[in-house]
Design an enzyme around this catalytic site. Sequence first.
Site, PDB file in Angstrom:
ATOM      1  N   LYS A  67       0.880  -1.179   0.000  1.00  0.00           N
ATOM      2  CA  LYS A  67       0.000   0.000   0.000  1.00  0.00           C
ATOM      3  C   LYS A  67       0.906   1.215   0.000  1.00  0.00           C
ATOM      4  CE  LYS A  67      -2.610   1.653   3.585  1.00  0.00           C
ATOM      5  NZ  LYS A  67      -3.819   1.859   4.405  1.00  0.00           N
ATOM      6  N   ARG A 110     -10.762  -1.966   6.655  1.00  0.00           N
ATOM      7  CA  ARG A 110      -9.878  -2.961   7.263  1.00  0.00           C
ATOM      8  C   ARG A 110      -9.511  -2.561   8.691  1.00  0.00           C
ATOM      9  NH1 ARG A 110      -5.162  -0.164   8.854  1.00  0.00           N
ATOM     10  NH2 ARG A 110      -3.478  -0.308   7.352  1.00  0.00           N
ATOM     11  N   HIS A 137     -13.268  10.701  10.694  1.00  0.00           N
ATOM     12  CA  HIS A 137     -13.625   9.896   9.520  1.00  0.00           C
ATOM     13  C   HIS A 137     -13.734   8.398   9.849  1.00  0.00           C
ATOM     14  CE1 HIS A 137     -13.782   8.686   5.355  1.00  0.00           C
ATOM     15  NE2 HIS A 137     -12.730   7.904   5.542  1.00  0.00           N
ATOM     16  N   GLN A 138     -12.747   7.880  10.590  1.00  0.00           N
ATOM     17  CA  GLN A 138     -12.727   6.433  10.856  1.00  0.00           C
ATOM     18  C   GLN A 138     -13.815   5.984  11.829  1.00  0.00           C
ATOM     19  OE1 GLN A 138     -10.507   4.429   9.313  1.00  0.00           O
ATOM     20  NE2 GLN A 138      -9.443   6.157   8.362  1.00  0.00           N
ATOM     21  N   ASN A 159     -15.611  13.203  22.478  1.00  0.00           N
ATOM     22  CA  ASN A 159     -14.614  13.623  21.498  1.00  0.00           C
ATOM     23  C   ASN A 159     -14.000  14.942  21.918  1.00  0.00           C
ATOM     24  OD1 ASN A 159     -13.183  13.154  19.029  1.00  0.00           O
ATOM     25  ND2 ASN A 159     -14.336  14.836  18.129  1.00  0.00           N
ATOM     26  N   MET A 219      -7.085   2.271  18.409  1.00  0.00           N
ATOM     27  CA  MET A 219      -6.902   2.210  16.958  1.00  0.00           C
ATOM     28  C   MET A 219      -6.249   3.448  16.360  1.00  0.00           C
ATOM     29  SD  MET A 219      -8.121  -0.758  16.724  1.00  0.00           S
ATOM     30  CE  MET A 219      -7.898  -0.934  14.963  1.00  0.00           C
ATOM     31  N   GLY A 220      -6.091   4.518  17.140  1.00  0.00           N
ATOM     32  CA  GLY A 220      -5.616   5.774  16.553  1.00  0.00           C
ATOM     33  C   GLY A 220      -4.112   5.892  16.442  1.00  0.00           C
ATOM     34  N   ASP A 222      -0.691   5.224  15.343  1.00  0.00           N
ATOM     35  CA  ASP A 222      -0.004   4.484  14.287  1.00  0.00           C
ATOM     36  C   ASP A 222       1.303   5.169  13.879  1.00  0.00           C
ATOM     37  OD1 ASP A 222      -1.078   6.702  13.147  1.00  0.00           O
ATOM     38  OD2 ASP A 222      -2.210   5.676  11.585  1.00  0.00           O
ATOM     39  N   LYS A 226       2.365   9.574  18.813  1.00  0.00           N
ATOM     40  CA  LYS A 226       0.920   9.619  19.076  1.00  0.00           C
ATOM     41  C   LYS A 226       0.614   8.802  20.348  1.00  0.00           C
ATOM     42  CE  LYS A 226      -1.064  10.069  14.430  1.00  0.00           C
ATOM     43  NZ  LYS A 226      -1.875   9.346  13.443  1.00  0.00           N
TER      44      LYS A 226
HETATM   45  P1  NAD Z   1      -9.827  12.537  11.516  1.00  0.00           P
HETATM   46  O1  NAD Z   1      -8.872  13.642  11.226  1.00  0.00           O
HETATM   47  O2  NAD Z   1     -11.052  12.400  10.669  1.00  0.00           O
HETATM   48  O3  NAD Z   1     -10.297  12.622  13.045  1.00  0.00           O
HETATM   49  C1  NAD Z   1      -9.361  12.898  14.068  1.00  0.00           C
HETATM   50  C2  NAD Z   1      -9.964  12.583  15.408  1.00  0.00           C
HETATM   51  O4  NAD Z   1      -8.983  12.895  16.424  1.00  0.00           O
HETATM   52  C3  NAD Z   1     -11.182  13.429  15.746  1.00  0.00           C
HETATM   53  O5  NAD Z   1     -12.023  12.694  16.608  1.00  0.00           O
HETATM   54  C4  NAD Z   1     -10.568  14.618  16.495  1.00  0.00           C
HETATM   55  O6  NAD Z   1     -11.490  15.277  17.331  1.00  0.00           O
HETATM   56  C5  NAD Z   1      -9.510  13.898  17.303  1.00  0.00           C
HETATM   57  N1  NAD Z   1      -8.430  14.783  17.720  1.00  0.00           N
HETATM   58  C6  NAD Z   1      -7.749  15.677  16.964  1.00  0.00           C
HETATM   59  N2  NAD Z   1      -6.828  16.313  17.722  1.00  0.00           N
HETATM   60  C7  NAD Z   1      -6.947  15.804  18.973  1.00  0.00           C
HETATM   61  C8  NAD Z   1      -6.280  16.054  20.207  1.00  0.00           C
HETATM   62  N3  NAD Z   1      -5.306  16.953  20.287  1.00  0.00           N
HETATM   63  N4  NAD Z   1      -6.649  15.341  21.289  1.00  0.00           N
HETATM   64  C9  NAD Z   1      -7.627  14.405  21.204  1.00  0.00           C
HETATM   65  N5  NAD Z   1      -8.306  14.124  20.063  1.00  0.00           N
HETATM   66  C10 NAD Z   1      -7.954  14.832  18.979  1.00  0.00           C
HETATM   67  O7  NAD Z   1      -8.954  11.205  11.489  1.00  0.00           O
HETATM   68  P2  NAD Z   1      -9.420   9.717  11.215  1.00  0.00           P
HETATM   69  O8  NAD Z   1      -9.267   9.409   9.765  1.00  0.00           O
HETATM   70  O9  NAD Z   1     -10.710   9.437  11.897  1.00  0.00           O
HETATM   71  O10 NAD Z   1      -8.221   8.919  11.946  1.00  0.00           O
HETATM   72  C11 NAD Z   1      -8.114   8.925  13.356  1.00  0.00           C
HETATM   73  C12 NAD Z   1      -6.769   8.346  13.755  1.00  0.00           C
HETATM   74  O11 NAD Z   1      -6.695   6.978  13.358  1.00  0.00           O
HETATM   75  C13 NAD Z   1      -5.564   9.019  13.107  1.00  0.00           C
HETATM   76  O12 NAD Z   1      -4.555   9.173  14.069  1.00  0.00           O
HETATM   77  C14 NAD Z   1      -5.134   8.043  12.018  1.00  0.00           C
HETATM   78  O13 NAD Z   1      -3.765   8.155  11.702  1.00  0.00           O
HETATM   79  C15 NAD Z   1      -5.456   6.731  12.707  1.00  0.00           C
HETATM   80  N6  NAD Z   1      -5.618   5.582  11.834  1.00  0.00           N
HETATM   81  C16 NAD Z   1      -5.166   4.383  12.297  1.00  0.00           C
HETATM   82  C17 NAD Z   1      -5.304   3.247  11.510  1.00  0.00           C
HETATM   83  C18 NAD Z   1      -4.833   1.935  12.028  1.00  0.00           C
HETATM   84  O14 NAD Z   1      -4.787   0.960  11.280  1.00  0.00           O
HETATM   85  N7  NAD Z   1      -4.538   1.808  13.295  1.00  0.00           N
HETATM   86  C19 NAD Z   1      -5.910   3.351  10.241  1.00  0.00           C
HETATM   87  C20 NAD Z   1      -6.400   4.572   9.822  1.00  0.00           C
HETATM   88  C21 NAD Z   1      -6.257   5.690  10.630  1.00  0.00           C
END
Ligand code: NAD
Length: 321
Positions: A67, A110, A137-138, A159, A219-220, A222, A226
């Site tokens: 990817k 996924r 988004h996720q 949130n 899950m966040g 990565d 972070k």
């Molecule tokens: P997004 O930008 O749509 O949403 C971000 C989220 O984080 C929101 O809920 C926002 O309010 C919150 N946020 C932003 N700044 C913050 C802070 N300082 N303190 C607390 N919360 C805060 O992003 P997304 O596409 O929903 O992705 C969310 C996370 O998941 C990202 O970190 C992304 O890299 C990660 N991610 C992980 C995987 C995985 O396989 N583990 C896959 C995709 C995305």
Amino acid sequence: MLIVTEDVCKQVIGRDDAFVAVESVFAAMARGDAYNFPVIREAIGYADALYGFKSGFDKAGLSLGLKSGGYWPGNMEKGLTNHQSTIFLFDPDTGQLKALVGGNYLTAVRTAASSSVSIAHLARKDASVIGMIGAGHQSTFQLRAAAEQRQFEKVVAWNFHPDMLGNLEKTATEIGLPFEAVDREQLGAQADVIISITSAHEPQLMKEWVKPGTHIACMGTDTKGKQEIDPALIAASTVFTDEIEQSITIGETQHAIASGLISSSDITTLGEVINKTHPGRTSDDEITLFDGTGVGLQDLAVASTAARLAEEQGKAQVVEL
Ligand code: NAD
């Protein structure tokens, strides 16, 4: 060679397909049949972008590929998603390019499948309240997939940006679950399963807020730096992950490892639980925690399924290289 567009991925891949693909590849990883290659992720010094590759080979599922993509912070203004990715699949017998598959929708699907597989294998059977930390988004993909794993009766959510919670409330309503916005202490007190999916760089969930028996899917996190979870909560939990090397370097356990609260031998892969070589949860009071870091093999697994279904349904474009 097949081209499978984002739209076609949405048409052919459902949550059940993604669950099966991700569960199978986690099992293959734990058996030693599938492995991820080192991840490359670079700031390219242009458009503030982060760009990289996640790749691997699954000998059992015969998925070979990568990817490619990353994060372009200026995309939102252009009406595009900030995260952009494309999956390349190769024929493991010849090395020829087999398919180009849109990776944006598949990444969400996924990632949701990953936490779902953890809930299916590790959450208490009687879990009735799901707690969501994060509303980006996720998060809606996460909620929809998780809701299919247990007989949940309610969603509680918090949130950092409260105005974003409407996304989750709408999804909860669509799947027929009551929704309540709560503070984090209430979330921990009520939830039997918690999913964290934020881009936070400091703990959002503290140990003293979480009740015994909870399952947490983190899950966040990565990327190095972070963080979503109090390291003391990680130390108090039985910890599982998709891949230990990723977990301790770029995943949620990096901080508990760095501060010496746990070591890598305290972490078990979810694949071992799937393969029944590890018992998983052993009591109703145990806190189980899954660190879903996101591995390239997950992308290859869902992309292979998408390519197969698109071809079977006549929805893939076929081109000569
Ligand atoms: P997004 O930008 O749509 O949403 C971000 C989220 O984080 C929101 O809920 C926002 O309010 C919150 N946020 C932003 N700044 C913050 C802070 N300082 N303190 C607390 N919360 C805060 O992003 P997304 O596409 O929903 O992705 C969310 C996370 O998941 C990202 O970190 C992304 O890299 C990660 N991610 C992980 C995987 C995985 O396989 N583990 C896959 C995709 C995305």
